[in-house]
Structure formats: structure tokens, C-alpha cells
Design a protein around this motif. Sequence first.
Motif, PDB file in Angstrom:
ATOM      1  N   ARG A  86       0.824  -1.212   0.000  1.00  0.00           N
ATOM      2  CA  ARG A  86       0.000   0.000   0.000  1.00  0.00           C
ATOM      3  C   ARG A  86       0.856   1.260   0.000  1.00  0.00           C
ATOM      4  O   ARG A  86       0.515   2.255  -0.623  1.00  0.00           O
ATOM      5  CB  ARG A  86      -0.911  -0.009   1.226  1.00  0.00           C
ATOM      6  N   SER A  93      -4.907   3.059  -6.381  1.00  0.00           N
ATOM      7  CA  SER A  93      -4.394   1.719  -6.680  1.00  0.00           C
ATOM      8  C   SER A  93      -4.491   0.820  -5.456  1.00  0.00           C
ATOM      9  O   SER A  93      -4.695  -0.393  -5.575  1.00  0.00           O
ATOM     10  CB  SER A  93      -2.935   1.802  -7.153  1.00  0.00           C
ATOM     11  N   LEU A  97      -6.077  -2.932  -5.058  1.00  0.00           N
ATOM     12  CA  LEU A  97      -5.302  -4.016  -4.463  1.00  0.00           C
ATOM     13  C   LEU A  97      -6.105  -4.711  -3.366  1.00  0.00           C
ATOM     14  O   LEU A  97      -6.084  -5.948  -3.252  1.00  0.00           O
ATOM     15  CB  LEU A  97      -3.990  -3.458  -3.899  1.00  0.00           C
ATOM     16  N   VAL A 103      -2.564  -5.024  -9.805  1.00  0.00           N
ATOM     17  CA  VAL A 103      -2.270  -3.587  -9.916  1.00  0.00           C
ATOM     18  C   VAL A 103      -0.888  -3.437 -10.540  1.00  0.00           C
ATOM     19  O   VAL A 103       0.108  -3.966 -10.012  1.00  0.00           O
ATOM     20  CB  VAL A 103      -2.319  -2.898  -8.541  1.00  0.00           C
ATOM     21  N   ARG A 113      -0.241  -8.133  -6.431  1.00  0.00           N
ATOM     22  CA  ARG A 113      -1.461  -8.927  -6.347  1.00  0.00           C
ATOM     23  C   ARG A 113      -1.507  -9.589  -4.966  1.00  0.00           C
ATOM     24  O   ARG A 113      -0.533 -10.200  -4.536  1.00  0.00           O
ATOM     25  CB  ARG A 113      -1.465 -10.006  -7.445  1.00  0.00           C
ATOM     26  N   ARG A 114      -2.625  -9.401  -4.249  1.00  0.00           N
ATOM     27  CA  ARG A 114      -2.753 -10.045  -2.947  1.00  0.00           C
ATOM     28  C   ARG A 114      -2.751 -11.570  -3.110  1.00  0.00           C
ATOM     29  O   ARG A 114      -3.373 -12.119  -4.030  1.00  0.00           O
ATOM     30  CB  ARG A 114      -4.036  -9.598  -2.259  1.00  0.00           C
ATOM     31  N   VAL A 129       1.321  -9.866  -0.050  1.00  0.00           N
ATOM     32  CA  VAL A 129       1.088  -9.455  -1.448  1.00  0.00           C
ATOM     33  C   VAL A 129       2.209 -10.031  -2.299  1.00  0.00           C
ATOM     34  O   VAL A 129       3.392  -9.985  -1.925  1.00  0.00           O
ATOM     35  CB  VAL A 129       1.058  -7.918  -1.585  1.00  0.00           C
TER      36      VAL A 129
END
Length: 433
Positions: A86, A93, A97, A103, A113-114, A129
Motif C-alpha cells: 500500500r 491503486s 489491491l 495492480v 497482487r494479494r 502481497v
Amino acid sequence: MNRIFFRFFVLVMLSITAATFVIYFAFSRLFGDPLDDIARSQAAAQIFLLEQYVDKAPSDEWLTRLNNVRVVSDVRYDLVTLAEARAALGSSSGTALDRGEIVLDPARRTLFRRVDLSGERYIGSHEEVLRAENLPIDIGQALKMEALRYVIVAIALLLPIALWSRSHWQGLQALSRVADEFGSGKLGARARMKPSEAVYPLAERINHMADRIEDLLEAQKSLLHSVSHELRTPIARLEFALELLDARAKDPDLSRRIGAMEGDLRELNALVNELLDMSKLDSARNLQAAPAPVAPVLRECTEMLPPSPHQLDCVLAEDLGELELDRRLLARAVCNLLRNAQKYATGRILLAATRNPHAVEITVDDDGPGIPEDEREKVFEPFYRLDRSRDRATGGFGLGLSIARKAVALHGGTVRAEASRLGGARFVITLPV
């Protein structure tokens, strides 16, 4: 004229630039960032592996498949905390996410990407992530493509605008030349244009205006010339009759009255001559210009003046050289200024001349009462006099300065009135080299 089209060109370029930014931000707002779409297509293979191979693995095989991808790919995959991801992304964005979307960060060639939204893959997976770095994204090529697209649009707009502007520019240049010629005294100058040209309606109106002005000026000149000539005949008769009457008159009082009438007739005759001279100065056709030295012409002017008790000084620079001029007309203009100075000077008159790279400047100064600043332009109007109570004492009809200005204007020069260092008036003639 060039300034108008330069400003128009700058305005068009600024409009195209502004439209480019407006289009870019509008499309970004409505359909997403075009650069993001290009970057996503360039990283399509890595996204495909992530979505179709890694994400579809069972929970106990997810890390194994991720390690397999790391082995065969040049892209660097690693796991970072949600807080770190973050921090690397912006607020908009970061929202994507959190929803579990891929993203992209094209500038750093990275995607986020989580791993999992619910923590089912492994303990703590909902707080981690997946970050892929060194993606095959060439943002420079994308920018070049976008720039080229807008350049093509700009050229497509500018070419027809340039062709349209060129036709208008040429027409307005032609009208400008006609206006210059007409203003310089060539009353027969007209705009010759085809009906298909863009400025043809304007040219027709200018031609109609020029025709009307030429007719009015010719009528005025003809009337002035005719009246002046017609006045000469009765004036000559009156002069002859007065001479006969004066020869027969024996009464001194009658002789005095006849002498006064003869003076009035001489004044009227002089006025007619002045009017005829003015009518001749309304056209450049009366200019008989030839190369002539300036200094001798000015010295001749001082010799042509009537006797006067005032001191007349003549200070001429040695480098006055030659000018293309009509000696008679220039001498008439300078003599009129000198005679005007003789009427109002109290003791001294100064005639001077200097030359610079652009013009010859001739000045006539006197130590008289001078001219009020708000009337320095009016004194060049026909029949205008500053002090009408001195008309009889000083003589003249208020035409001398007007004739001087017209004679100088035929040479392309100017005459202006200023305050003199002698305390009176100064008249400055400027003749272009």
C-alpha cells in the motif's frame, strides 16, 4: 499582418496541446489509463501465469507452483506485506489491491497482487502481497506511440488550417499594399482579386470606398481650382479699375481709401495663389524628385527670405549629403517655416540640420511666444491661427504651415511642432534617408 497569423498559429498549437491533455485525462477517467492498458498487454504472459497457473493451484501446491515460475522466468517474484504494498502504491491503486485485483506500476515495471483475501492458502496469506518486478514493460515505447498518435492528429489539423490561412494571408497582404499606396497619394490604387478568393468581398468594399474617396477629393480639388481661377478675373478687373480711379482721384481721403482697397485686393490675390498651391500638393504626381544636396537647398532658403530685423543663424552639419527630393517643394516648406518664425520671433531665429543613419532632421527655432502644447497639431490645419487679434499685424492666411506639411509628406517625411530651447516654437522636419 504577419503578427496576426503568427498569433493565430500559436493559438492553434496551444489549442491542439490543450485538447491533447483534455482527451488524455478524459479517457483516463472514463476508460482507464491508456498507458496502463499498454503495460498490461506487454505483461500479459506473466499475468496469465499468475492467474491460470499459480492462482488455480490447490492450497498445498500454491507455493510450489510459484517457485516453479520463479525458476523459468526472468521476472523477480517475492512476497511483501500488505502495508508495504500500500505504501508503494497510491490511494486509488491501493483500493484496487484490497479488492484482489492485479495492480500495475508501469513506471517501475512492477505488478502487485494479494496472495489471498481470506487466508486459506497458508497462515497469514491474507496479509501478504505477491510482487513481480522487472516485467517486460517498455513505457518509453508506449509514450512514443501516444505522442506519434497526437502528432499525426496535429498535422492532420494543421495542414488544412495552413492552406486556409495562406490564402487569407496573401489576400490581406495584397489589401495592405493597396491601402499603403492609397494612403501615400496614389488614389487610383485598387485591389485586383478573383471572386473565388476568400477576401474578395472585403476587397470589393475597399474598392468602393476608394472610388468614393477619389471622387470626393477630385471634386473638391476641381472646385477649389476652378473657384481660384475664376476669382482671378474679377480681381484683375478690380485692380485695373482702382488704378484708373486712383489716377483720377484728387481727394487725399479718397486716395487713402483706394490704397486700402488695393491692399485688400493684393491680399485676396495672394490667398488665391496660396489655394492654388495647396491644390497642387494633393497628389504625388506633382513631385519632381531627383538627388540633390541638402545643405545648399537650406542656404538658398535663407537667401529667399524678405528683410527682417531678427538675427538668423544657420547651423548645418557637414555630413548632410544628398537626398531624393524636389528642391522647389522642400525650399517652399522650409521658407514657410522661416517666414512663420519671422512673424513671431522677438530677436533670434535658428535654422539647423543634422543627419543620422535613418533620416535628415531640419529644425527651425525662434524666441517668440511659442505654441501651447494642446495646439501644436492644430496649427497645421488650413486657416487655423493661434491669435486672430494679430492677423492684420502678422499677415498670412493660416495656410503656410499646412502647405509645409503637405510638401514634406510628399517626400515621405513628417513635420511636428515642439517647444524651443530659445523659448519660443520649434518646427522639426524629418526626411527619411
